[in-house]
Write a protein that holds these residues in place. Structure first.
Motif, PDB file in Angstrom:
ATOM      1  N   LYS A  38      -7.908  -4.095  -9.095  1.00  0.00           N
ATOM      2  CA  LYS A  38      -8.342  -5.294  -8.399  1.00  0.00           C
ATOM      3  C   LYS A  38      -7.554  -5.428  -7.091  1.00  0.00           C
ATOM      4  N   ASN A  39      -8.203  -6.014  -6.100  1.00  0.00           N
ATOM      5  CA  ASN A  39      -7.551  -6.210  -4.799  1.00  0.00           C
ATOM      6  C   ASN A  39      -6.870  -4.916  -4.358  1.00  0.00           C
ATOM      7  N   ALA A  40      -7.632  -3.846  -4.460  1.00  0.00           N
ATOM      8  CA  ALA A  40      -7.070  -2.511  -4.243  1.00  0.00           C
ATOM      9  C   ALA A  40      -6.662  -2.266  -2.799  1.00  0.00           C
ATOM     10  N   GLY A  41      -7.236  -3.013  -1.871  1.00  0.00           N
ATOM     11  CA  GLY A  41      -6.892  -2.844  -0.467  1.00  0.00           C
ATOM     12  C   GLY A  41      -6.007  -3.948   0.062  1.00  0.00           C
ATOM     13  N   GLU A  43      -6.593  -6.945   0.481  1.00  0.00           N
ATOM     14  CA  GLU A  43      -7.297  -7.838   1.408  1.00  0.00           C
ATOM     15  C   GLU A  43      -7.133  -9.300   0.995  1.00  0.00           C
ATOM     16  N   SER A  44      -6.755  -9.547  -0.259  1.00  0.00           N
ATOM     17  CA  SER A  44      -6.514 -10.915  -0.739  1.00  0.00           C
ATOM     18  C   SER A  44      -5.020 -11.164  -0.919  1.00  0.00           C
ATOM     19  N   GLY A  45      -4.222 -10.692   0.007  1.00  0.00           N
ATOM     20  CA  GLY A  45      -2.779 -10.831  -0.096  1.00  0.00           C
ATOM     21  C   GLY A  45      -2.246 -10.042  -1.270  1.00  0.00           C
ATOM     22  N   LEU A  46      -1.355 -10.656  -2.038  1.00  0.00           N
ATOM     23  CA  LEU A  46      -0.778  -9.975  -3.195  1.00  0.00           C
ATOM     24  C   LEU A  46      -1.420 -10.436  -4.497  1.00  0.00           C
ATOM     25  N   ALA A  47      -2.616 -11.010  -4.430  1.00  0.00           N
ATOM     26  CA  ALA A  47      -3.334 -11.389  -5.646  1.00  0.00           C
ATOM     27  C   ALA A  47      -3.484 -10.179  -6.548  1.00  0.00           C
ATOM     28  N   ASP A  48      -3.199 -10.383  -7.850  1.00  0.00           N
ATOM     29  CA  ASP A  48      -3.259  -9.340  -8.891  1.00  0.00           C
ATOM     30  C   ASP A  48      -2.091  -8.368  -8.832  1.00  0.00           C
ATOM     31  N   TRP A  49      -1.183  -8.523  -7.892  1.00  0.00           N
ATOM     32  CA  TRP A  49      -0.023  -7.652  -7.773  1.00  0.00           C
ATOM     33  C   TRP A  49       1.264  -8.460  -7.964  1.00  0.00           C
ATOM     34  N   THR A  50       2.266  -7.846  -8.525  1.00  0.00           N
ATOM     35  CA  THR A  50       3.595  -8.454  -8.650  1.00  0.00           C
ATOM     36  C   THR A  50       4.630  -7.477  -8.098  1.00  0.00           C
ATOM     37  N   CYS A  51       5.422  -7.926  -7.140  1.00  0.00           N
ATOM     38  CA  CYS A  51       6.433  -7.060  -6.528  1.00  0.00           C
ATOM     39  C   CYS A  51       7.830  -7.554  -6.909  1.00  0.00           C
ATOM     40  N   SER A  52       8.698  -6.619  -7.236  1.00  0.00           N
ATOM     41  CA  SER A  52      10.048  -6.953  -7.684  1.00  0.00           C
ATOM     42  C   SER A  52      10.866  -7.602  -6.582  1.00  0.00           C
ATOM     43  N   ALA A  53      11.682  -8.593  -6.972  1.00  0.00           N
ATOM     44  CA  ALA A  53      12.667  -9.216  -6.081  1.00  0.00           C
ATOM     45  C   ALA A  53      12.079  -9.706  -4.761  1.00  0.00           C
ATOM     46  N   GLY A  54      10.815 -10.107  -4.800  1.00  0.00           N
ATOM     47  CA  GLY A  54      10.181 -10.599  -3.582  1.00  0.00           C
ATOM     48  C   GLY A  54      10.091  -9.568  -2.483  1.00  0.00           C
ATOM     49  N   SER A  55      10.005  -8.293  -2.881  1.00  0.00           N
ATOM     50  CA  SER A  55      10.075  -7.201  -1.897  1.00  0.00           C
ATOM     51  C   SER A  55       8.774  -6.947  -1.162  1.00  0.00           C
ATOM     52  N   GLY A 171     -12.395  -4.144 -13.700  1.00  0.00           N
ATOM     53  CA  GLY A 171     -12.349  -3.613 -12.341  1.00  0.00           C
ATOM     54  C   GLY A 171     -12.934  -4.558 -11.330  1.00  0.00           C
ATOM     55  N   GLY A 172     -12.559  -4.378 -10.087  1.00  0.00           N
ATOM     56  CA  GLY A 172     -13.055  -5.275  -9.070  1.00  0.00           C
ATOM     57  C   GLY A 172     -13.736  -4.596  -7.911  1.00  0.00           C
ATOM     58  N   ASP A 173     -13.233  -3.490  -7.433  1.00  0.00           N
ATOM     59  CA  ASP A 173     -13.749  -2.883  -6.210  1.00  0.00           C
ATOM     60  C   ASP A 173     -14.876  -1.901  -6.519  1.00  0.00           C
ATOM     61  N   PRO A 174     -15.897  -1.874  -5.709  1.00  0.00           N
ATOM     62  CA  PRO A 174     -17.025  -0.968  -5.967  1.00  0.00           C
ATOM     63  C   PRO A 174     -16.630   0.482  -5.738  1.00  0.00           C
ATOM     64  N   GLU A 175     -17.329   1.350  -6.427  1.00  0.00           N
ATOM     65  CA  GLU A 175     -17.108   2.783  -6.266  1.00  0.00           C
ATOM     66  C   GLU A 175     -17.589   3.226  -4.884  1.00  0.00           C
ATOM     67  N   PRO A 176     -16.814   4.033  -4.172  1.00  0.00           N
ATOM     68  CA  PRO A 176     -17.279   4.515  -2.865  1.00  0.00           C
ATOM     69  C   PRO A 176     -18.403   5.524  -3.034  1.00  0.00           C
ATOM     70  N   THR A 177     -19.136   5.699  -1.980  1.00  0.00           N
ATOM     71  CA  THR A 177     -20.186   6.719  -1.973  1.00  0.00           C
ATOM     72  C   THR A 177     -19.780   7.839  -1.040  1.00  0.00           C
ATOM     73  N   ILE A 178     -20.300   9.011  -1.283  1.00  0.00           N
ATOM     74  CA  ILE A 178     -19.974  10.157  -0.435  1.00  0.00           C
ATOM     75  C   ILE A 178     -20.419   9.870   0.991  1.00  0.00           C
ATOM     76  N   PRO A 179     -19.557  10.065   1.953  1.00  0.00           N
ATOM     77  CA  PRO A 179     -19.927   9.739   3.342  1.00  0.00           C
ATOM     78  C   PRO A 179     -20.965  10.714   3.893  1.00  0.00           C
ATOM     79  N   SER A 180     -21.574  10.308   4.979  1.00  0.00           N
ATOM     80  CA  SER A 180     -22.545  11.172   5.650  1.00  0.00           C
ATOM     81  C   SER A 180     -21.826  12.223   6.476  1.00  0.00           C
ATOM     82  N   ALA A 181     -22.549  13.256   6.875  1.00  0.00           N
ATOM     83  CA  ALA A 181     -21.966  14.342   7.666  1.00  0.00           C
ATOM     84  C   ALA A 181     -21.595  13.839   9.059  1.00  0.00           C
ATOM     85  N   PRO A 182     -20.472  14.279   9.601  1.00  0.00           N
ATOM     86  CA  PRO A 182     -20.098  13.867  10.959  1.00  0.00           C
ATOM     87  C   PRO A 182     -21.107  14.376  11.989  1.00  0.00           C
TER      88      PRO A 182
END
Length: 562
Positions: A38-41, A43-55, A171-182
């Motif tokens: 969840k919140n894998a990028g 983008e929602s701050g530290l929601a769903d994450w816990t960091c030690s010692a306020g780091s 889970g929260g984030d959608p699965e990526p799709t294979i990108p198009s050719a450059p």
């Protein structure tokens, strides 16, 4: 050339490696896989994450994707560990991945019910993807995934975390799709040994693979690349693909890049080359004239240029008295004769006691001007950078690019860093090599006078073995240098260095392991590098003292590589 080596790094890497596991290959997600984080990028701050010692905190720069990323700062006895509990399915395999940069960064999963996993990377100035896999136990419904730094090291950044596998229900984030050719692939510039490529950004891509003649030769995160180590006056076909966690796109339309002819009409280096340092002093090794250097050497590095009172500037003073009355005119004539035989003769700057300092724009200009003046005076083909007392990447890059603009595309640039200098792409030597990759000839790292060092698999290796040579070379080969820009630097005899001498057989075994996948020790690279440039030795003089045993064995082997 140094006869000693700093060994403080050996203890550090041993401690770090004790908590690291080998990097597992990234796998393509299947059609039913989801990102269970969840919140894998962030983008929602530290929601769903816990960091030690306020780091931990989120920042808007640098980011890998989206608008924010995690920044976590170790302090005191805290390693800045940030965790999330992820819902998973029992008896299932998951691919854990994250993009990191900055200080030492670790990625791992605990509570898997089977074998917990982790992987790590030393400090990096650019985004780097860490990936590993784990399998859940028969009753495991959640695991803890984490990132952390290392005590006393700089802050690290993390972004775009993914835990791809069967949907655990949380889970929260959608699965990526294979990108198009450059598209838009072009070859805007070339030298006699390189082709520069550029293409358009592909939406959803996190990286790009470059193919030459259908074979993958480079992986990058940006939309440009320079392919080096090419033959002069030759046409090459290139294609590019886009990649992300879902897989790799189809190849782009092909573009042809044609290298230029050598500007001086001279002989180009062979595909596989041997470099030897020639001593402009008598330290007990055989005293030689340039004309006496064994014919197996393709690049002869004259050691050393001397610093002047002008910051950054160097000069060269032939030690005629110490070399038995060798005159400057004889020296110049011998250089021309070697060049007529297809050899390159360059001037080396630095060495163990070298005090050349290039640390601002003025000294960079002085360095370039003075080296170019030596090239014109003595006929040198280029320069070797062997600075062991500090190197400023920004201004050495500026100096070498200025020199290149003066000397043209036939300029030879070599480097001889110590092992510690090439442990991470953020180190000044490594960064300088990457900065000038389009004009760089070869990096001949010194595999001697060294403490224990990390290999690219995160394990610690001691000097004196095939594994030490291959596992450390792997860092350069996977860190952005072209195989044609990587050489193995070893002493010619036990007298040539304080430690680290290995027999020519060990050198040849390492070359075979890297280029053909044979004669390896316990470490075996994940792929072969048939374009590996070759080997280097300190010195031609110590080699001559030992009856040219090193060059007689290693030289033909290098020239016979695929």
């Amino acid at each position: 050339m140094p006869r000693r080596r700093r060994t403080w790094a050996g203890a550090l890497v041993a401690v770090l490696a004790a908590s690291a596991l080998s990097l597992a290959g990234a796998g393509q997600a299947s059609a039913v896989d989801v990102n269970n984080a969840k919140n894998a990028g962030y983008e929602s701050g530290l929601a769903d994450w816990t960091c030690s010692a306020g780091s931990g905190t989120t920042v808007s720069s640098p980011v890998h994707g989206g608008s924010t990323a995690l920044k976590a700062t170790p302090a005191g006895q805290d390693n800045a560990k940030c965790v999330q509990t992820v819902a998973v399915k029992p008896n299932s395999t998951y691919t854990l991945s994250a993009w990191v940069r900055g200080g030492y960064a670790y990625l791992g999963a605990s509570g898997t019910g089977t074998t917990d996993v982790s992987t790590w990377t030393p400090d990096s100035s650019s985004w780097k993807q860490l990936t590993t896999k784990f399998t859940t136990g028969s009753s495991t419904t959640s695991v803890t995934v984490y990132t952390h730094g290392w005590y006393g090291q700089a802050a690290y950044f993390a972004d775009d975390m993914s835990v791809f596998g069967p949907d655990g229900g949380g889970g929260g984030d959608p699965e990526p799709t294979i990108p198009s050719a450059p598209n838009g692939l072009t070859a805007p510039s070339t030298t006699s040994s390189s082709v520069s490529l550029a293409w358009n950004t592909v939406s959803g891509a996190t990286g790009y693979n470059v193919y030459r003649g259908g074979t993958k030769v480079l992986a990058v995160t940006g939309t440009s690349a320079t392919i080096s180590g090419l033959a002069a006056s030759t046409s090459y076909s290139f294609q590019v693909t886009a990649t992300n966690a879902a897989g790799e796109s189809a190849k782009s339309a092909a573009v042809t890049g044609t290298t230029r002819a050598t500007s001086d009409g001279g002989t180009a280096l062979p595909k596989h080359a041997v470099t030897g340092y020639w001593q402009n002093f008598n330290n007990g090794a055989a005293v030689q004239k340039i004309s006496a250097v064994q014919s197996q050497y393709d690049i002869i590095a004259v050691a050393f240029a001397d610093a002047t009172s002008t910051p950054g500037a160097v000069t060269f003073n032939l030690d005629s008295a110490g070399l038995g009355g060798y005159t400057v005119d004889q020296f110049k004539a011998d250089i021309k004769a070697k060049q007529a035989a297809g050899k390159k003769v360059i001037i080396s700057v630095g060495g163990e006691r070298g005090a050349v300092s290039v640390n601002d724009a003025a000294s960079a200009t002085n360095f370039a001007n003075s080296v170019h003046s030596l090239m014109q005076t003595y006929g040198f083909d280029g320069v070797d950078i062997d600075l062991e007392n500090g190197l400023n990447s920004t201004y050495m890059t500026q100096a070498l690019r200025s020199l290149s603009s003066k000397a043209g595309s036939s300029l030879i640039i070599t480097m001889a860093p110590q092992t510690i200098d090439m442990q991470s792409t953020s180190n000044s030597y490594f960064q300088t090599a990457l900065n000038i990759k389009d004009i760089l000839t070869v990096v001949n790292m010194q595999y001697y006078n060294s403490g224990s060092m990390l290999g690219c698999d995160g394990k610690v290796y001691s000097q004196g073995s095939v594994d030490f040579l291959t596992a450390l070379a792997c860092i350069q080969l996977e860190g952005g240098l072209s195989p044609s820009q990587v050489g193995l630097g070893l002493p010619a005899s036990t007298s040539g260095a304080g430690s680290g001498y290995v027999s020519p057989t060990i050198v040849n075994n390492a070359l075979d392991c890297l280029t053909k996948g044979t004669a390896c020790g316990s470490f075996k690279p994940s792929k072969t590098y048939p374009d590996l440039r070759g080997a280097m030795t300190w010195s031609t003089n110590w080699d001559a003292s030992a009856g040219n045993a090193w060059s007689n064995a290693v030289g033909p082997h290098v020239h016979g590589l695929p």
